[in-house]
Design an enzyme around this catalytic site. Structure first.
Site, PDB file in Angstrom:
ATOM      1  N   THR A 121       0.905  -1.396  -0.028  1.00 13.22           N
ATOM      2  CA  THR A 121      -0.119  -0.079  -0.196  1.00 13.22           C
ATOM      3  C   THR A 121       0.629   1.286  -0.129  1.00 13.22           C
ATOM      4  O   THR A 121       2.016   1.346   0.517  1.00 13.22           O
ATOM      5  CB  THR A 121      -0.989   0.107   1.206  1.00 13.22           C
ATOM      6  OG1 THR A 121      -1.592   1.117   1.466  1.00 13.22           O
ATOM      7  CG2 THR A 121      -0.202  -0.335   2.287  1.00 13.22           C
ATOM      8  N   ASP A 122       0.159   2.512  -0.622  1.00 21.38           N
ATOM      9  CA  ASP A 122       0.869   3.719  -0.417  1.00 21.38           C
ATOM     10  C   ASP A 122       1.132   4.113   1.040  1.00 21.38           C
ATOM     11  O   ASP A 122       1.770   5.031   1.537  1.00 21.38           O
ATOM     12  CB  ASP A 122      -0.065   4.855  -1.163  1.00 21.38           C
ATOM     13  CG  ASP A 122      -1.418   4.741  -0.751  1.00 21.38           C
ATOM     14  OD1 ASP A 122      -1.848   4.099   0.283  1.00 21.38           O
ATOM     15  OD2 ASP A 122      -2.088   5.649  -1.292  1.00 21.38           O
ATOM     16  N   GLU A 123       0.337   3.691   1.905  1.00 18.23           N
ATOM     17  CA  GLU A 123       0.330   4.039   3.211  1.00 18.23           C
ATOM     18  C   GLU A 123       1.554   3.525   3.927  1.00 18.23           C
ATOM     19  O   GLU A 123       1.889   4.431   5.152  1.00 18.23           O
ATOM     20  CB  GLU A 123      -0.597   3.434   4.053  1.00 18.23           C
ATOM     21  CG  GLU A 123      -2.307   3.690   3.614  1.00 18.23           C
ATOM     22  CD  GLU A 123      -3.336   3.504   4.604  1.00 18.23           C
ATOM     23  OE1 GLU A 123      -2.851   3.257   5.778  1.00 18.23           O
ATOM     24  OE2 GLU A 123      -4.532   3.505   4.206  1.00 18.23           O
ATOM     25  N   TYR A 148      -1.956  -0.357  11.179  1.00 11.45           N
ATOM     26  CA  TYR A 148      -1.957  -1.051   9.843  1.00 11.45           C
ATOM     27  C   TYR A 148      -0.738  -0.885   8.907  1.00 11.45           C
ATOM     28  O   TYR A 148       0.060  -1.670   8.630  1.00 11.45           O
ATOM     29  CB  TYR A 148      -3.340  -0.720   9.316  1.00 11.45           C
ATOM     30  CG  TYR A 148      -3.410  -0.941   7.737  1.00 11.45           C
ATOM     31  CD1 TYR A 148      -3.147  -2.389   7.344  1.00 11.45           C
ATOM     32  CD2 TYR A 148      -3.207  -0.134   6.866  1.00 11.45           C
ATOM     33  CE1 TYR A 148      -3.252  -2.602   5.928  1.00 11.45           C
ATOM     34  CE2 TYR A 148      -3.329  -0.322   5.355  1.00 11.45           C
ATOM     35  CZ  TYR A 148      -3.258  -1.513   5.018  1.00 11.45           C
ATOM     36  OH  TYR A 148      -3.262  -2.019   3.632  1.00 11.45           O
ATOM     37  N   LYS A 152       2.153  -3.106   7.218  1.00 17.15           N
ATOM     38  CA  LYS A 152       2.365  -3.290   5.807  1.00 17.15           C
ATOM     39  C   LYS A 152       3.930  -2.905   5.601  1.00 17.15           C
ATOM     40  O   LYS A 152       4.522  -3.664   4.889  1.00 17.15           O
ATOM     41  CB  LYS A 152       1.575  -2.421   5.187  1.00 17.15           C
ATOM     42  CG  LYS A 152       0.164  -3.251   5.010  1.00 17.15           C
ATOM     43  CD  LYS A 152      -0.118  -4.591   4.629  1.00 17.15           C
ATOM     44  CE  LYS A 152       0.025  -4.586   3.183  1.00 17.15           C
ATOM     45  NZ  LYS A 152      -0.233  -6.049   2.674  1.00 17.15           N
TER      46      LYS A 152
HETATM   47  P1  NAD Z   1      -9.656  -7.267   2.638  1.00 15.24           P
HETATM   48  O1  NAD Z   1      -9.649  -6.944   4.075  1.00 15.24           O
HETATM   49  O2  NAD Z   1     -10.971  -7.156   1.742  1.00 15.24           O
HETATM   50  O3  NAD Z   1      -9.299  -8.666   2.148  1.00 15.24           O
HETATM   51  C1  NAD Z   1      -8.337  -9.202   3.159  1.00 15.24           C
HETATM   52  C2  NAD Z   1      -8.461 -10.961   2.903  1.00 15.24           C
HETATM   53  O4  NAD Z   1      -7.485 -11.602   3.812  1.00 15.24           O
HETATM   54  C3  NAD Z   1      -9.785 -11.490   3.362  1.00 15.24           C
HETATM   55  O5  NAD Z   1     -10.530 -12.481   2.660  1.00 15.24           O
HETATM   56  C4  NAD Z   1      -9.262 -12.246   4.757  1.00 15.24           C
HETATM   57  O6  NAD Z   1     -10.235 -13.170   5.122  1.00 15.24           O
HETATM   58  C5  NAD Z   1      -7.940 -12.681   4.356  1.00 15.24           C
HETATM   59  N1  NAD Z   1      -7.042 -12.934   5.387  1.00 15.24           N
HETATM   60  C6  NAD Z   1      -7.013 -12.142   6.627  1.00 15.24           C
HETATM   61  N2  NAD Z   1      -6.058 -12.725   7.408  1.00 15.24           N
HETATM   62  C7  NAD Z   1      -5.654 -13.856   6.858  1.00 15.24           C
HETATM   63  C8  NAD Z   1      -4.828 -14.916   7.414  1.00 15.24           C
HETATM   64  N3  NAD Z   1      -4.263 -14.715   8.429  1.00 15.24           N
HETATM   65  N4  NAD Z   1      -4.649 -15.973   6.546  1.00 15.24           N
HETATM   66  C9  NAD Z   1      -5.350 -16.077   5.210  1.00 15.24           C
HETATM   67  N5  NAD Z   1      -6.220 -15.140   4.908  1.00 15.24           N
HETATM   68  C10 NAD Z   1      -6.493 -13.980   5.538  1.00 15.24           C
HETATM   69  O7  NAD Z   1      -8.450  -6.413   1.916  1.00 15.24           O
HETATM   70  P2  NAD Z   1      -8.295  -5.903   0.570  1.00 15.24           P
HETATM   71  O8  NAD Z   1      -8.754  -4.488   0.595  1.00 15.24           O
HETATM   72  O9  NAD Z   1      -8.735  -6.580  -0.556  1.00 15.24           O
HETATM   73  O10 NAD Z   1      -6.622  -5.847   0.566  1.00 15.24           O
HETATM   74  C11 NAD Z   1      -5.838  -6.676  -0.074  1.00 15.24           C
HETATM   75  C12 NAD Z   1      -4.460  -6.327  -0.010  1.00 15.24           C
HETATM   76  O11 NAD Z   1      -4.182  -5.272  -0.604  1.00 15.24           O
HETATM   77  C13 NAD Z   1      -3.744  -6.196   1.374  1.00 15.24           C
HETATM   78  O12 NAD Z   1      -2.524  -6.817   1.543  1.00 15.24           O
HETATM   79  C14 NAD Z   1      -3.720  -4.768   1.548  1.00 15.24           C
HETATM   80  O13 NAD Z   1      -2.661  -4.124   2.524  1.00 15.24           O
HETATM   81  C15 NAD Z   1      -3.554  -4.265   0.075  1.00 15.24           C
HETATM   82  N6  NAD Z   1      -3.994  -2.887  -0.492  1.00 15.24           N
HETATM   83  C16 NAD Z   1      -5.260  -2.486  -0.472  1.00 15.24           C
HETATM   84  C17 NAD Z   1      -5.662  -1.453  -0.700  1.00 15.24           C
HETATM   85  C18 NAD Z   1      -7.078  -0.979  -0.735  1.00 15.24           C
HETATM   86  O14 NAD Z   1      -7.515   0.121  -0.907  1.00 15.24           O
HETATM   87  N7  NAD Z   1      -8.178  -1.748  -0.172  1.00 15.24           N
HETATM   88  C19 NAD Z   1      -4.806  -0.385  -1.397  1.00 15.24           C
HETATM   89  C20 NAD Z   1      -3.381  -0.855  -1.498  1.00 15.24           C
HETATM   90  C21 NAD Z   1      -3.058  -2.213  -0.938  1.00 15.24           C
HETATM   91  O1  TDX Z   2     -16.818   6.669   7.151  1.00 13.04           O
HETATM   92  C1  TDX Z   2     -15.989   6.946   6.779  1.00 13.04           C
HETATM   93  N1  TDX Z   2     -15.610   8.505   6.491  1.00 13.04           N
HETATM   94  C2  TDX Z   2     -14.506   8.744   6.222  1.00 13.04           C
HETATM   95  O2  TDX Z   2     -14.299  10.238   6.085  1.00 13.04           O
HETATM   96  C3  TDX Z   2     -14.731   6.216   6.332  1.00 13.04           C
HETATM   97  C4  TDX Z   2     -14.641   4.608   6.776  1.00 13.04           C
HETATM   98  C5  TDX Z   2     -13.542   6.727   5.821  1.00 13.04           C
HETATM   99  N2  TDX Z   2     -13.342   8.160   5.826  1.00 13.04           N
HETATM  100  C6  TDX Z   2     -12.125   8.524   5.532  1.00 13.04           C
HETATM  101  C7  TDX Z   2     -10.922   8.105   5.979  1.00 13.04           C
HETATM  102  C8  TDX Z   2      -9.739   8.137   5.049  1.00 13.04           C
HETATM  103  O3  TDX Z   2      -9.198   9.465   4.779  1.00 13.04           O
HETATM  104  O4  TDX Z   2     -11.991   8.245   4.089  1.00 13.04           O
HETATM  105  C9  TDX Z   2     -10.881   7.898   3.725  1.00 13.04           C
HETATM  106  C10 TDX Z   2     -10.448   6.389   3.325  1.00 13.04           C
HETATM  107  O5  TDX Z   2     -10.578   5.649   4.340  1.00 13.04           O
HETATM  108  P1  TDX Z   2     -10.799   4.211   4.063  1.00 13.04           P
HETATM  109  O6  TDX Z   2     -11.713   3.652   2.925  1.00 13.04           O
HETATM  110  O7  TDX Z   2     -10.744   3.467   5.508  1.00 13.04           O
HETATM  111  O8  TDX Z   2      -9.280   3.754   3.376  1.00 13.04           O
HETATM  112  P2  TDX Z   2      -7.759   4.263   3.952  1.00 13.04           P
HETATM  113  O9  TDX Z   2      -7.704   4.517   5.469  1.00 13.04           O
HETATM  114  O10 TDX Z   2      -7.222   5.514   3.206  1.00 13.04           O
HETATM  115  O11 TDX Z   2      -6.905   2.668   3.548  1.00 13.04           O
HETATM  116  C11 TDX Z   2      -7.223   2.309   2.581  1.00 13.04           C
HETATM  117  O12 TDX Z   2      -6.264   2.629   1.450  1.00 13.04           O
HETATM  118  C12 TDX Z   2      -5.110   1.982   1.393  1.00 13.04           C
HETATM  119  C13 TDX Z   2      -7.412   0.710   2.585  1.00 13.04           C
HETATM  120  O13 TDX Z   2      -8.289   0.556   3.628  1.00 13.04           O
HETATM  121  C14 TDX Z   2      -5.963   0.124   3.069  1.00 13.04           C
HETATM  122  O14 TDX Z   2      -6.154  -1.366   3.097  1.00 13.04           O
HETATM  123  C15 TDX Z   2      -4.969   0.447   1.911  1.00 13.04           C
HETATM  124  O15 TDX Z   2      -3.915   0.054   2.431  1.00 13.04           O
END
Ligand code: NAD
Ligand code: TDX
Length: 336
Positions: A121-123, A148, A152
């Protein structure tokens, strides 16, 4: 056929990756390992379960991970605890899955000499000031803010160390905020869409000035495939679609508009402690070296991607409705 192990394949991005792969890359035979935590849902794959192998299991289970890695050619590692707000309340699962789980995958990859792609992630880079014109690059120093993002960052450092010390065949991608179908309704965009569908006002943390560089999940997954095909081993690739032109407030206003509500039909709630201000991604390396081109870019692309996402949550209310009250009750306890 190339055998590919997808960790976290029942989650948001992982399940979209499985669907994308079956559609666009029939040369892969897919196995999913997923613990099915609150964030994982096997129904995300229900139409394709006969075409894949699905293993319910934990990436912290050393023996299971060893066996599955040994049986596959490529491992794409999505599994993680992924929600910042949860990491502020209970960090331990983040350390276990994101750090220890990644360690077990790395050790198995090392033992069996397999190809790994680690999804990050960018975070990990921390945040930018709102008026900072810079973007994150592959050289930006790590500076994570939340449990988190620190977990990562830890996992990325492990991958880099295993590349340097043990010469494993791995790549890393750091992507910005994804949106699209099958995203858990605790996350910003699906929470607001399902709020409106439930006649609840969208909830904006603090002032809502924060900026995220939104990317459609299919654009993220096309990048992961390109890195698997052409990425340089040992390298990191930044993934972002240049959508850092809207802040959270404007995203909520846009969702309200697209869903036929007045653009001020939302309410401010408590801010997130340590809330990162701005993320922005410089994906020129991925574009120029590997030829990646995202589909959902600029204001038009973001509107189209959001509309498609709204349509998906509207058509699939059975997917989220039973969870909605529980998710909102948890947020309400935090004044969010
Ligand atoms: P998500 O929470 O929707 O899905 C995570 C999945 O991993 C779930 O199906 C969960 O059951 C599984 N899981 C959790 N712990 C586990 C374990 N111990 N063993 C096996 N499976 C397990 O997450 P997502 O948003 O799909 O993110 C997927 C990946 O992408 C993550 O590594 C996250 O850091 C990365 N990522 C997410 C975003 C975003 O915006 N969502 C952005 C950049 C990177
Ligand atoms: O109800 C809300 N209101 C609100 O203003 C929620 C849930 C979030 N927010 C804000 C917080 C953040 O600035 O919106 C932005 C996005 O929030 P999230 O969806 O929780 O994402 P963020 O914390 O930015 O992280 C996401 O992007 C990077 C993913 O959850 C991570 O897994 C990924 O690594």
């Amino acid at each position: 056929m190339t055998k590919i192990l997808v960790t976290g394949g029942a989650g948001f991005i992982g399940s979209n990756f499985v669907h994308y792969t079956l559609k666009n890359h029939p040369e892969y035979k897919i196995t999913v390992i997923d613990k099915l935590t609150y964030a994982g849902n096997q129904d995300n794959l229900k139409e394709v379960l006969e075409k894949i192998d699905f293993v319910t299991g934990d990436i912290c289970d050393k023996d299971l991970v060893d066996k599955l890695v040994s049986e596959n050619d490529i491992i794409v590692h999505f599994a993680a605890e992924s929600h910042n707000d949860n990491s502020l309340n209970d960090p331990l699962p983040f350390i276990n899955t994101n750090v220890v789980g990644t360690f077990h995958i790395l050790e198995a990859v090392r033992r069996h000499d397999k190809r790994l792609h680690h999804v990050s992630t960018d975070e990990v880079f921390g945040d930018l000031e709102l008026d900072d014109p810079n973007r994150f690059t592959e050289e930006t120093p790590y500076n994570p803010s939340s449990p988190y993002s620190a977990s990562k960052a830890g996992s990325d450092h492990l991958v880099r160390a295993w590349v340097r010390s043990f010469n494993i065949k791995a790549t890393i991608s750091n992507c910005s905020n994804n949106y699209g179908p099958y995203q858990h309704i605790e996350k910003f965009i699906p929470r607001q869409i399902t709020n409106i569908l439930s006649d609840i006002k969208p909830k904006l943390y603090g002032t809502g000035e924060q900026v995220r560089d939104w990317i459609h999940v299919d654009d993220h997954n096309s990048a992961v495939h390109l890195i698997l095909e052409k990425g340089r081993l040992g390298d990191t690739y930044i993934v972002g679609a240049d959508n850092d032109h809207v802040n959270n407030k404007q995203v909520i206003e846009l969702i309200c508009e697209l869903m036929g509500k007045g653009s001020d039909w939302y309410e401010h709630v408590n801010d997130r402690p340590g809330h990162d201000m701005r993320y922005a991604m410089d994906s020129r390396k991925l574009r120029s070296e590997l030829g990646w081109q995202p589909q959902y870019t600029d204001q038009e692309g973001m509107r189209a991607g959001l509309q498609a996402t709204i349509d998906w949550y509207t058509a699939n209310d059975e997917w989220w409705k039973t969870e909605k009250a529980k998710v909102e009750a948890k947020y309400a306890q935090q004044g969010q």
